[in-house]
Write a protein that holds these residues in place. Structure first.
Motif, PDB file in Angstrom:
ATOM      1  N   LYS A 472       0.846  -1.203   0.000  1.00  0.00           N
ATOM      2  CA  LYS A 472       0.000   0.000   0.000  1.00  0.00           C
ATOM      3  C   LYS A 472       0.882   1.254   0.000  1.00  0.00           C
ATOM      4  N   ALA A 473       1.956   1.216   0.787  1.00  0.00           N
ATOM      5  CA  ALA A 473       2.846   2.388   0.863  1.00  0.00           C
ATOM      6  C   ALA A 473       3.396   2.743  -0.506  1.00  0.00           C
ATOM      7  N   ALA A 474       3.743   1.721  -1.297  1.00  0.00           N
ATOM      8  CA  ALA A 474       4.342   1.977  -2.611  1.00  0.00           C
ATOM      9  C   ALA A 474       3.296   2.289  -3.675  1.00  0.00           C
ATOM     10  N   LEU A 477       1.063   6.179  -2.948  1.00  0.00           N
ATOM     11  CA  LEU A 477       2.119   7.005  -2.369  1.00  0.00           C
ATOM     12  C   LEU A 477       1.574   8.160  -1.540  1.00  0.00           C
ATOM     13  N   ASN A 478       1.944   8.175  -0.282  1.00  0.00           N
ATOM     14  CA  ASN A 478       1.606   9.279   0.607  1.00  0.00           C
ATOM     15  C   ASN A 478       2.907   9.658   1.312  1.00  0.00           C
ATOM     16  N   LEU A 479       3.600  10.662   0.751  1.00  0.00           N
ATOM     17  CA  LEU A 479       4.941  10.995   1.213  1.00  0.00           C
ATOM     18  C   LEU A 479       4.984  12.280   2.021  1.00  0.00           C
TER      19      LEU A 479
ATOM     20  N   TYR B 111       8.849  11.457   7.961  1.00  0.00           N
ATOM     21  CA  TYR B 111       7.630  11.827   7.216  1.00  0.00           C
ATOM     22  C   TYR B 111       7.274  13.283   7.500  1.00  0.00           C
ATOM     23  N   VAL B 297      10.279   8.031   2.882  1.00  0.00           N
ATOM     24  CA  VAL B 297       9.345   7.424   3.825  1.00  0.00           C
ATOM     25  C   VAL B 297       7.910   7.670   3.344  1.00  0.00           C
ATOM     26  N   THR B 312       9.828   3.476   1.544  1.00  0.00           N
ATOM     27  CA  THR B 312       9.083   3.036   0.371  1.00  0.00           C
ATOM     28  C   THR B 312       9.866   3.340  -0.909  1.00  0.00           C
TER      29      THR B 312
END
Lengths: 485, 465
Positions: A472-474, A477-479, B111, B297, B312
């Motif tokens: 899910k992280a990849a 993307l929520n950076l 983050y 991250v 990530t």
């Protein structure tokens, strides 16, 4: 809870604000240069910030709080004196471009560190410039390239790298314009000499080798390897990631290496800091001296100064805007002074004693060694392939379960050529009692793998979060945090 | 034994378990000929009391001076809380957060850091740090070349920090990349947009735009960005993070903004410390994130749906992609980033703007005071942030030596990097300087230049009216 969630519009820390000038700015910045939108930074009190980051720190495992047997990373105790003394106010206040006569105390430390590193590596010269191991690798390979091209030997396009090597090795070779060719490793963990002989030749610029290797064993045929590479006109590069295993016992220069980088954040115990900073000084044999990266510290008539382009016109150049990670180097210097020559040899001795003891105890506990016929260096590998075949429990499951037991996990799935592996490095600063407690935890985990594998597959259970969704992280993307519209 | 806890009983018991008679036997796989003859140049160890005394002596020998040098490393106030928290063992002695569940402190902090840097630069995303500003620019040049796909030439204005240009050259030269220097306006001290026309149609991958530039002067960033975009190039911005509290962020330059933003993070709570450790920051457009080097991250959830953070896009990195990675970087500057994050949280947007404003005001007041002295003139007429260039009628090195004798570090001599400017000096004043400091500098310089037509302190005072 993010720091942004604590934010309250208009909240300020006025004790941190500069005193407002009594008069208006005499030379105001023209309006079209000025920012129109306000950046989104937290608006919190000093207490809010202190409490938030103190609480965040408590969600970390660290050497100061847990045994951290992370293979290849040398997570030994970072003596507090090194940090305290490197942060004396005069050291912190000194500007990097200040004249050298305002930094003789600091430069004396750098010079002495350089000299000590020359001795422990057996090299003719050292530059402290590289800011991390990978930058040291870059510098080392760039010097190899400079050497060949100064001789007009431009057919050398290839750097050889064992397939067990750190990923930085091939990546660094490519940054220097080379192609990286991997060499096979035999079943005993050694470089396959036949494979090496088959690929060396006039296109070989050099071989990058970690010794003891990332498989945790000493490369016994090092002298043959040296002969093969040197006979082909290539140079020999020593990746100092595992220098802790041989500190004061064997000098890479004596093994015939032409260039070496050290990871001071490993062997010389500077802090890993949650990912850095490190320092990756390089050492060279005589024929590479002209190419050392800048700056190099020199002493003349009891005065120290930094060399520049005029002193070393053939240098591969500068790797940082100033003089590298000076504060890290200062910590390494203090550590080296605390150890002294006797202490340095003891580092290798007790790192090796701890690793071999832990290896035998884990074997007795029922774990499978990747290289059972070999001595451990300062680290060793267990393979959980059989366990996975029998129970479905993976190396990652065991690693996560160790977190529940209050230990940081060993390195998982590296080196890539050993299936389901854990690379374990206890370091010399851990006591027998700590190692025994770790063995006890590993015994419990092995029992759980047979009786209740789901406990392992769903581990960890007691950490601040449980196993995270990396996919899910990849994919989504929520950076960055953004305020609600 | 220093940092080794083993008792005699421990050692004996452990050797018995292993089945060897001595520790030395554990090294029996090493060819005997290679065993070291010992360390001749490493002295005997010191205890903590002795090394403490030595380091205090050396620190006192170095002393402290009134500093007006900037040139890429800037003296700012650092709140006490910043390093007290950053050096907590849980941050200080942790490693790269590969085991995410055991590293949520570091990961969440990173983050938050990425969010702050993205907002400060007005870009979509930021990475978790590179080594320093100069090496970050080298990585940005490599990234721009990868993104551009056809050209391997990059335009580098001469107003970029000379050390940055040297570092970029050292780090990219073996990858067949050409760096082309763009001249600056001798009168105003910034890149001339009209002069770029001679590069038109030259097929370049990117134009690098510094803001402020090495002379402290503000570049016409909108015109430079628009020109680069119109000519099919990427724009790489090199910015001072403190200045971004006041100045247009690169994300909005010429409307569309820069493509990659890098800079030196040191001004955000990291001490000067003879040059490091500092940290390089990098931000970019979301569309380009897969070409970004360094750790990143991302937010995600755990198996119970609870929010958490993890490294990530690791398929960009050397430990996965090896020779095809975006960079060889592994270890970064995590602890310096920890400090910077705490710094930004403590000062906030208004506090950072106050620091920027006070620095600008002090630099301008000092520039005015110095320019009134006989034998001193401003080199450039362009607007500045917190640094400026003066030209002297006396040799700059001897003037700096005389100032040093008065306990003042007067600035960075430009004679070596910019000989065409004559006896030129780059001077910085940040919020850390008070009126007395500025006066001390002006008075000191006046004494050295040996003329007393106007009292320097009155020059300073008249400049503040």
């Amino acid at each position: 809870m993010l720091i942004f969630d604590l934010s309250q519009p208009g909240r300020r820390n006025l004790s941190q604000a500069p005193r407002a000038a009594a008069e208006p700015d005499p030379d105001a910045i023209p309006a079209d240069f000025l920012r129109q939108s306000r950046p989104v930074l937290p608006e919190v009190s000093e207490l809010d910030a202190v409490r938030h980051y103190t609480n965040l720190s408590r969600k970390n495992y660290s050497i100061d709080t847990q045994f951290y047997p992370l293979g290849s990373c040398t997570m030994k105790y970072n003596p507090r004196a090194c940090n305290y003394l490197a942060m004396l106010p005069q050291f912190l206040a000194r500007h990097p471009s200040a004249p050298s006569d305002t930094g003789q105390g600091f430069l004396a430390c750098m010079y002495e560190l350089q000299e000590m590193l020359k001795d422990v590596t057996g090299m003719a010269g050292v530059s402290l410039a590289p800011m991390a191991g990978a930058q040291g690798e870059f510098a080392g390979v760039a010097m190899i390239r400079a050497y060949h091209s100064a001789r007009g030997d431009n057919a050398r396009t290839e750097i050889l790298v064992p397939n067990a090597a750190h990923g930085t090795n091939p990546a660094s070779a490519v940054m220097c314009g080379y192609t990286a060719r991997e060499i096979h490793t035999d079943s005993e963990g050694n470089v396959d000499l036949a494979a090496l002989r088959a690929v060396v030749g006039p296109h070989t610029a050099g071989l990058m080798l970690t010794n003891p290797s990332t498989l945790g064993v000493f490369e016994r045929a090092i002298m043959e390897i040296r002969e093969i590479v040197h006979a082909a006109g290539g140079l020999l590069y020593y990746d100092g990631a595992n220098l802790n295993a041989i500190l004061g016992k064997v000098k890479p220069g004596d093994m015939g290496f032409d260039v070496i980088h050290m990871n001071l954040h490993k062997t010389f115990s500077t802090p890993h800091g949650g990912g850095g900073p490190g320092a990756g000084p390089v050492g060279v044999a005589t024929r590479l001296l002209p190419y050392l990266p800048l700056p190099v510290v020199v002493q003349k008539d009891d005065a120290y100064r930094l060399q520049d382009e005029q002193d070393l016109p053939h240098s591969i150049g500068r790797l940082s805007a100033h003089a590298g990670n000076a504060g890290v180097l200062l910590r390494a210097y203090i550590y080296a002074k605390l150890l002294g020559r006797e202490g340095m040899q003891r580092v290798a001795e007790f790192a090796t004693l701890n690793a071999n003891y832990l290896m035998i105890q884990l074997k007795r506990a029922g774990y499978t060694l990747a290289f059972p016929a070999r001595r451990a260096s300062h680290e060793f590998i267990i393979t959980l392939k059989d366990l996975k075949d029998k129970t479905g429990v993976t190396a990652m499951d065991v690693a996560k379960r160790l977190l529940d037991k209050g230990f940081h996990a060993p390195t998982t799935y590296f080196p890539l050529l050993v299936p389901e592996c854990l690379l374990i490095e206890p370091t010399e600063t851990e006591s027998r009692q700590t190692l025994d407690a770790f063995v006890q935890a590993m015994k419990e985990i092995l029992a759980e793998a047979h009786h209740s594998p789901d406990v392992l597959k769903s581990a960890p259970h007691t950490t601040p979060v449980r196993r995270l969704d990396d996919v899910k992280a990849a994919r989504e993307l929520n950076l960055t945090w953004k305020p609600a519209a | 034994m220093p940092f080794i806890p083993h008792t005699k009983e421990d050692i004996d018991a452990m050797l018995a378990v292993i089945g060897v008679a001595s520790i030395d036997e554990l090294f029996d796989e090493i060819p005997p000929a290679l065993r070291s003859a010992g360390l001749k140049h490493v002295p005997s160890g010191m205890n903590e009391m002795e090394i403490t005394r030595l380091m205090h002596e050396r620190a006192e020998r170095d002393g402290r001076r009134l500093n007006f040098i900037g040139a890429g490393a800037y003296e700012h106030h650092i709140p006490a809380a910043v390093w007290q928290i950053a050096t907590r063992g849980e941050f200080y002695s942790a490693y790269t957060p590969y085991q995410a569940e055991a590293s949520q402190g570091t990961l969440q902090l990173l983050y938050e850091y990425q969010s702050m840097m993205a907002s400060l630069t007005a870009m979509d995303v930021a990475n978790a740090s590179l080594y320093d500003g100069a090496s970050a620019l080298a990585e940005a040049v490599l990234m721009a070349v990868r993104l551009h796909k056809t050209s391997r030439r990059v335009l580098m204005p001469a107003t970029i920090h000379p050390a940055y240009r040297k570092v970029v050259h050292a780090l990219v030269r073996d990858q067949n990349i050409e760096l082309v220097t763009v001249p600056y306006c001798a009168r105003r001290g910034h890149t001339i947009p009209n002069a770029l026309e001679s590069y038109q149609g030259g097929d370049y991958a990117a134009l690098v735009v510094p803001q402020p530039n090495f002379f402290g002067v503000l570049e016409p960033v909108d015109e430079l960005t628009a020109w680069a975009k119109a000519n099919g190039m990427l724009v790489v911005a090199v910015v001072n993070p403190v200045s971004l509290a006041l100045l247009q962020p690169p994300g909005v330059w010429a409307g569309g903004g820069a493509d990659i933003v890098v800079g030196e993070g040191q001004p955000l709570g990291v001490p000067l410390a003879s040059g490091g450790p500092y940290f390089g920051f990098m931000a970019c457009r979301k569309a380009h994130v897969r070409q970004m080097p360094g750790r990143i991250v991302g937010a995600t959830v755990d198996r119970d749906g609870k929010p958490g953070y993890t490294l990530t896009l690791q398929a960009r990195e050397q430990h996965i992609r090896r020779s095809k990675a975006t960079s060889n970087i592994c270890t970064n500057q995590g602890l310096a980033v920890t400090a910077a994050t705490i710094y930004m949280a403590l000062v906030g947007a208004d506090g950072l703007a106050d620091v920027a404003r006070a620095s600008h005001a002090n630099a301008c007041r000092l520039a005015q005071a110095l320019a009134k002295l006989p034998g001193v003139s401003r080199a450039f007429s362009g607007p500045v942030f917190h640094e400026f260039v003066v030209q002297l009628t006396e040799p700059v090195e001897s003037v700096l030596r005389s100032l040093k004798a008065q306990g003042i570090l007067g600035g960075f001599a430009l004679t070596r990097d910019y000989p065409e400017l004559g006896d030129a000096l780059l001077v910085c004043a940040t919020e850390t300087k008070c009126d007395d400091d500025l006066m001390r500098y002006a008075d000191g310089l006046q004494r050295i230049l040996g003329s007393c037509v106007v009292a320097a302190s009155s020059a300073l005072q008249s400049s503040t009216i």
